[in-house]
Motif scaffolding. Structure first.
Motif, PDB file in Angstrom:
ATOM      1  N   LEU A 351       6.376 -14.188 -31.918  1.00 21.98           N
ATOM      2  CA  LEU A 351       7.007 -13.648 -33.129  1.00 21.98           C
ATOM      3  C   LEU A 351       8.168 -12.714 -32.779  1.00 21.98           C
ATOM      4  N   GLN A 352       9.085 -12.600 -33.698  1.00 22.72           N
ATOM      5  CA  GLN A 352      10.223 -11.690 -33.546  1.00 22.72           C
ATOM      6  C   GLN A 352      10.087 -10.593 -34.606  1.00 22.72           C
ATOM      7  N   VAL A 353       9.970  -9.338 -34.157  1.00 17.19           N
ATOM      8  CA  VAL A 353       9.830  -8.202 -35.074  1.00 17.19           C
ATOM      9  C   VAL A 353      11.071  -7.331 -34.978  1.00 17.19           C
ATOM     10  N   GLU A 354      11.808  -7.209 -36.083  1.00 22.14           N
ATOM     11  CA  GLU A 354      13.037  -6.412 -36.113  1.00 22.14           C
ATOM     12  C   GLU A 354      12.762  -5.084 -36.820  1.00 22.14           C
ATOM     13  N   ASN A 355      13.288  -4.008 -36.238  1.00 20.74           N
ATOM     14  CA  ASN A 355      13.179  -2.671 -36.838  1.00 20.74           C
ATOM     15  C   ASN A 355      14.581  -2.202 -37.199  1.00 20.74           C
ATOM     16  N   LEU A 356      14.982  -2.412 -38.450  1.00 17.94           N
ATOM     17  CA  LEU A 356      16.334  -2.074 -38.910  1.00 17.94           C
ATOM     18  C   LEU A 356      16.393  -0.722 -39.616  1.00 17.94           C
ATOM     19  N   ILE A 357      15.337   0.058 -39.516  1.00 14.41           N
ATOM     20  CA  ILE A 357      15.296   1.366 -40.194  1.00 14.41           C
ATOM     21  C   ILE A 357      16.151   2.360 -39.424  1.00 14.41           C
ATOM     22  N   ASP A 358      16.944   3.136 -40.140  1.00 13.60           N
ATOM     23  CA  ASP A 358      17.796   4.156 -39.515  1.00 13.60           C
ATOM     24  C   ASP A 358      16.928   5.165 -38.768  1.00 13.60           C
ATOM     25  N   THR A 359      17.384   5.556 -37.580  1.00 12.94           N
ATOM     26  CA  THR A 359      16.565   6.426 -36.729  1.00 12.94           C
ATOM     27  C   THR A 359      16.363   7.818 -37.319  1.00 12.94           C
ATOM     28  N   GLY A 360      17.265   8.236 -38.153  1.00 16.37           N
ATOM     29  CA  GLY A 360      17.133   9.591 -38.714  1.00 16.37           C
ATOM     30  C   GLY A 360      16.443   9.638 -40.060  1.00 16.37           C
ATOM     31  N   LEU A 361      16.049   8.500 -40.617  1.00 11.38           N
ATOM     32  CA  LEU A 361      15.446   8.463 -41.953  1.00 11.38           C
ATOM     33  C   LEU A 361      13.980   8.889 -41.885  1.00 11.38           C
ATOM     34  N   SER A 362      13.607   9.818 -42.760  1.00  8.01           N
ATOM     35  CA  SER A 362      12.226  10.294 -42.765  1.00  8.01           C
ATOM     36  C   SER A 362      11.728  10.423 -44.200  1.00  8.01           C
ATOM     37  N   GLY A 389       7.804 -17.059 -35.888  1.00  6.54           N
ATOM     38  CA  GLY A 389       8.420 -16.555 -37.110  1.00  6.54           C
ATOM     39  C   GLY A 389       9.031 -15.164 -36.955  1.00  6.54           C
ATOM     40  N   LEU A 390       9.617 -14.682 -38.037  1.00  5.39           N
ATOM     41  CA  LEU A 390      10.350 -13.412 -38.043  1.00  5.39           C
ATOM     42  C   LEU A 390       9.685 -12.411 -38.979  1.00  5.39           C
ATOM     43  N   LEU A 391       9.594 -11.156 -38.502  1.00  7.20           N
ATOM     44  CA  LEU A 391       9.202 -10.022 -39.335  1.00  7.20           C
ATOM     45  C   LEU A 391      10.319  -8.992 -39.260  1.00  7.20           C
ATOM     46  N   ARG A 392      10.631  -8.377 -40.401  1.00 10.42           N
ATOM     47  CA  ARG A 392      11.758  -7.440 -40.422  1.00 10.42           C
ATOM     48  C   ARG A 392      11.386  -6.195 -41.231  1.00 10.42           C
ATOM     49  N   PHE A 393      11.484  -5.039 -40.562  1.00  8.99           N
ATOM     50  CA  PHE A 393      11.331  -3.743 -41.223  1.00  8.99           C
ATOM     51  C   PHE A 393      12.719  -3.217 -41.594  1.00  8.99           C
ATOM     52  N   SER A 394      12.882  -2.760 -42.835  1.00  7.10           N
ATOM     53  CA  SER A 394      14.131  -2.121 -43.269  1.00  7.10           C
ATOM     54  C   SER A 394      13.784  -1.055 -44.309  1.00  7.10           C
ATOM     55  N   ALA A 395      14.735  -0.182 -44.581  1.00  8.81           N
ATOM     56  CA  ALA A 395      14.505   0.891 -45.563  1.00  8.81           C
ATOM     57  C   ALA A 395      15.832   1.344 -46.143  1.00  8.81           C
ATOM     58  N   LEU A 406       9.028  -4.632 -45.732  1.00  7.29           N
ATOM     59  CA  LEU A 406       8.535  -5.451 -44.620  1.00  7.29           C
ATOM     60  C   LEU A 406       8.578  -6.914 -45.066  1.00  7.29           C
ATOM     61  N   PHE A 407       9.500  -7.683 -44.428  1.00  7.32           N
ATOM     62  CA  PHE A 407       9.647  -9.101 -44.745  1.00  7.32           C
ATOM     63  C   PHE A 407       8.991  -9.914 -43.639  1.00  7.32           C
ATOM     64  N   ASN A 408       8.280 -10.957 -44.022  1.00  9.91           N
ATOM     65  CA  ASN A 408       7.748 -11.892 -43.025  1.00  9.91           C
ATOM     66  C   ASN A 408       7.946 -13.333 -43.494  1.00  9.91           C
ATOM     67  N   GLN A 409       8.381 -14.158 -42.543  1.00  8.36           N
ATOM     68  CA  GLN A 409       8.511 -15.574 -42.860  1.00  8.36           C
ATOM     69  C   GLN A 409       7.128 -16.163 -43.093  1.00  8.36           C
TER      70      GLN A 409
END
Length: 474
Positions: A351-362, A389-395, A406-409
Motif C-alpha cells: 500500500l501507498q500511504v501519503e501524509n499531506l498534512i502541513d507540518t505546523g497544523l495542530s 492501493g492508495l491511502l491519503r491523509f490531508s487537512a 482520510l481517503f482510501n481506494q
C-alpha cells in the motif's frame, strides 16, 4: 410566562409601589417642613424685634423714631443672593407693631397704620399671653397667596405693652419647595429605575441559571453528552450537583446493564467457535486438520481480546463528559507515528500511504484519545484498501476548526450501510477475509470527535471512500 419574567414582574410591582409610596410621602412632607422651618425663623426674628422696639413703644415715640425710615429702606433692598440655586432679589418680610389694644403703630408696608388688629389671631393670642400666629390669604380664591404671621409680645417687666408681628408670604418659599421636590423626584425616580435594573439583572441571572440547568436535564434525558453548567449561588450549585449525581447513578446502572447484555451477546459466537474446536480436538484427526482448529482457537481468542479491549476503550470514552486536558496536537506528527506503527502491514500489502498534512497544523485536544481515534480510522481504511492501493491523509482549516480527511481506494460503501457505519457493533465484511470486525471502531471515533466538539462523516467519493474528522483548531 417564563419564571424570570414572573419574578421580575413581582419585583417590579413591589419596588414600584414601595418607591411611589415613599416618594409621595416625602413629597407631601416637603411643603410643611419648609414652612415649619420658616416659622421657627420668624419666631426668632419677632422676639429680637420685640426687644429692640421695647423702649420706643414704652416711651410712645415709635412714630418719631428712625424705625419707619429704616423699615422703608429695608423693604427696598435687593439682596441678589443665590440660595441653593434659587435667586433672591427682594426682601419679603412685612413687620408691623401694635399697642396693648391692638392698634397698629407701625407698618413696614404702610397699609395698616392706625387700624385695629386686635382680632387677628397673631395679635389677639399674643396679648392674651399665648403664642400668636396665623396664616391668611391675601386673595381668598388663591391658596398660594397665603401669608404666614408670627407675633411676639413687647413687655415692660411682666406687662405686655405691645405686639410686633413678622409676616412672610408663602409664595416666596415656593421656589425652594419646588426645587426640593424636583431634586427629590429625580433622585427617587433614579433609585426606582436602579432598583428595577438590579431586579431585572437578578431575574435574568436566575432565569438564565435555571435555563442552563433545564437544558442540561433535557440533554441528559435524551441521552446526549452534556457538561454540568457552572452555576453561582449556593442553592443552584447544590441543585446542579444533585442532578449530576442522580444522572451518574442512573446512567451507571443503565450503562452496566446495557454493556452486560452487549458483551454477553458478542461473546457467544467466538466462545462457541472455541468450544466447538476444543471438543473436536479431543478426538483423533489428521495433523493438518488439528493445526487448522488450533489456528481457529487462536484467531477467536484474539478476536475476544480485541472485542474486550475496544469495549473497554469505548466505555471509557462514553462515560466521560469532557476532556481531561486540552493541548496542541500536531496532526502531521501523529499521522507519521501511526504510519510507522502499521509499517509492516502496509508493506506486506504493497500500500501507498501519503501524509499531506502541513507540518505546523495542530488541533486542540487530548492527544491519547486523538491517537486512538486516528488509529481506528487507519485500521478501518487498511481493511478495505485492496493490495497496491492508495491511502491519503490531508487537512484544511475551515473557520475555527480543522477538517482532517482520510481517503482510501476501494469499493464504494453500499447505500444501505452508510447511515449505520458509526452504529455500535455494525460492520461490513472485509474484502480480504469476508469476516466482520467488532463494529466498535467508527463508533469510538465518533465519541472522541464529540468529546472534542467535532464530528465524523464517512462517505463515498470518486475512486474510493473518504472519512472526514472535524476538530477544534489549536
Amino acid at each position: 410566562m417564563p419564571l424570570g419574567v414572573r419574578i421580575f414582574l413581582v419585583y417590579f410591582l413591589f419596588v414600584g409601589l414601595a418607591g411611589w409610596f415613599v416618594l409621595s410621602t416625602v413629597m407631601d412632607e416637603i411643603r410643611p417642613g419648609v414652612r415649619q422651618s420658616t416659622e421657627e425663623t420668624l419666631v426668632d426674628t419677632a422676639n429680637l424685634l420685640a426687644e429692640i422696639l421695647r423702649d420706643e413703644v414704652k416711651a410712645g415715640s415709635l412714630g418719631q423714631s428712625r424705625l419707619p425710615a429704616l423699615l422703608k429702606a429695608y423693604g427696598q433692598r435687593q439682596p441678589q443672593a443665590q440660595i441653593w440655586g434659587v435667586e433672591k432679589s427682594a426682601v419679603n418680610h412685612r413687620i408691623y407693631v401694635t399697642d396693648a389694644q391692638g392698634i397698629v403703630l407701625l407698618d413696614s408696608s404702610g397699609a395698616a397704620l392706625g387700624q385695629d388688629y386686635s382680632r387677628w389671631n397673631d395679635v389677639y393670642l399674643t396679648l392674651q399671653g399665648q403664642y400668636g400666629a396665623r396664616s391668611t390669604r391675601e386673595d381668598p380664591a388663591d391658596e398660594d397667596s397665603s401669608v404666614m404671621y408670627v407675633a411676639a409680645p413687647i413687655k415692660d417687666g411682666e406687662q405686655i405693652i405691645g405686639v410686633v408681628s413678622v409676616a412672610k408670604p408663602n409664595k416666596s418659599l415656593q421656589p425652594y419647595i419646588e426645587r426640593s421636590q424636583r431634586r427629590l423626584g429625580w433622585l427617587g425616580a433614579g433609585l426606582i429605575v436602579l432598583g428595577l435594573l438590579i431586579g431585572g439583572v437578578l431575574s435574568w441571572w436566575l432565569s438564565g441559571s435555571l435555563r442552563k440547568l433545564t437544558r442540561y436535564a433535557q440533554a441528559v434525558s435524551q441521552g446526549q453528552r452534556a457538561e454540568l453548567p457552572a452555576l453561582r449561588g449556593g442553592e443552584l450549585t447544590q441543585l446542579a450537583t444533585a442532578v449530576q449525581k442522580m444522572r451518574t447513578e442512573l446512567e451507571g446502572k443503565d450503562y452496566v446493564e446495557r454493556y452486560v447484555h452487549t458483551l454477553t451477546h458478542e461473546l457467544k459466537s467466538p466462545l462457541a467457535a472455541i468450544r466447538g474446536a476444543a471438543e473436536l480436538l479431543e478426538g483423533e484427526m489428521p495433523a493438518e486438520q488439528r493445526q487448522r482448529f488450533v489456528a481457529n482457537i487462536a484467531s477467536e481468542g484474539a478476536r475476544l481480546q480485541q472485542l474486550i479491549e475496544r469495549l473497554l476503550n469505548l466505555a471509557l470514552v462514553e462515560q466521560r463528559q469532557g476532556l481531561e486536558e486540552r493541548v496542541p496536537v500536531l496532526l502531521h506528527e501523529l499521522v507519521e507515528e501511526l504510519r510507522q506503527s502499521q509499517a509492516a502491514r502496509i508493506e506486506a500489502a504493497g500500500l501507498q500511504v501519503e501524509n499531506l498534512i502541513d507540518t505546523g497544523l495542530s488541533v486542540s485536544g487530548e492527544r491519547f484519545l486523538l491517537r486512538q481515534a486516528l488509529a481506528n480510522l487507519l485500521d478501518n481504511a487498511l481493511d478495505f484498501t485492496p493490495p497496491g492501493g492508495l491511502l491519503r491523509f490531508s487537512a484544511e482549516v475551515k473557520g475555527d476548526a480543522v477538517q482532517l480527511s482520510l481517503f482510501n481506494q476501494g469499493e464504494a460503501i453500499p447505500d444501505y450501510a452508510l447511515p449505520r457505519l458509526s452504529e455500535r457493533f455494525y460492520s461490513l465484511p472485509r474484502p480480504s477475509s469476508g469476516r466482520k470486525s467488532t463494529g466498535l471502531g467508527l463508533n469510538f471515533v465518533q465519541e472522541v470527535a464529540g468529546l472534542h466538539g467535532g464530528s465524523l462523516q464517512v462517505g463515498n467519493v470518486p475512486g474510493g471512500v473518504q472519512a472526514l474528522l472535524r476538530l477544534a483548531l489549536s
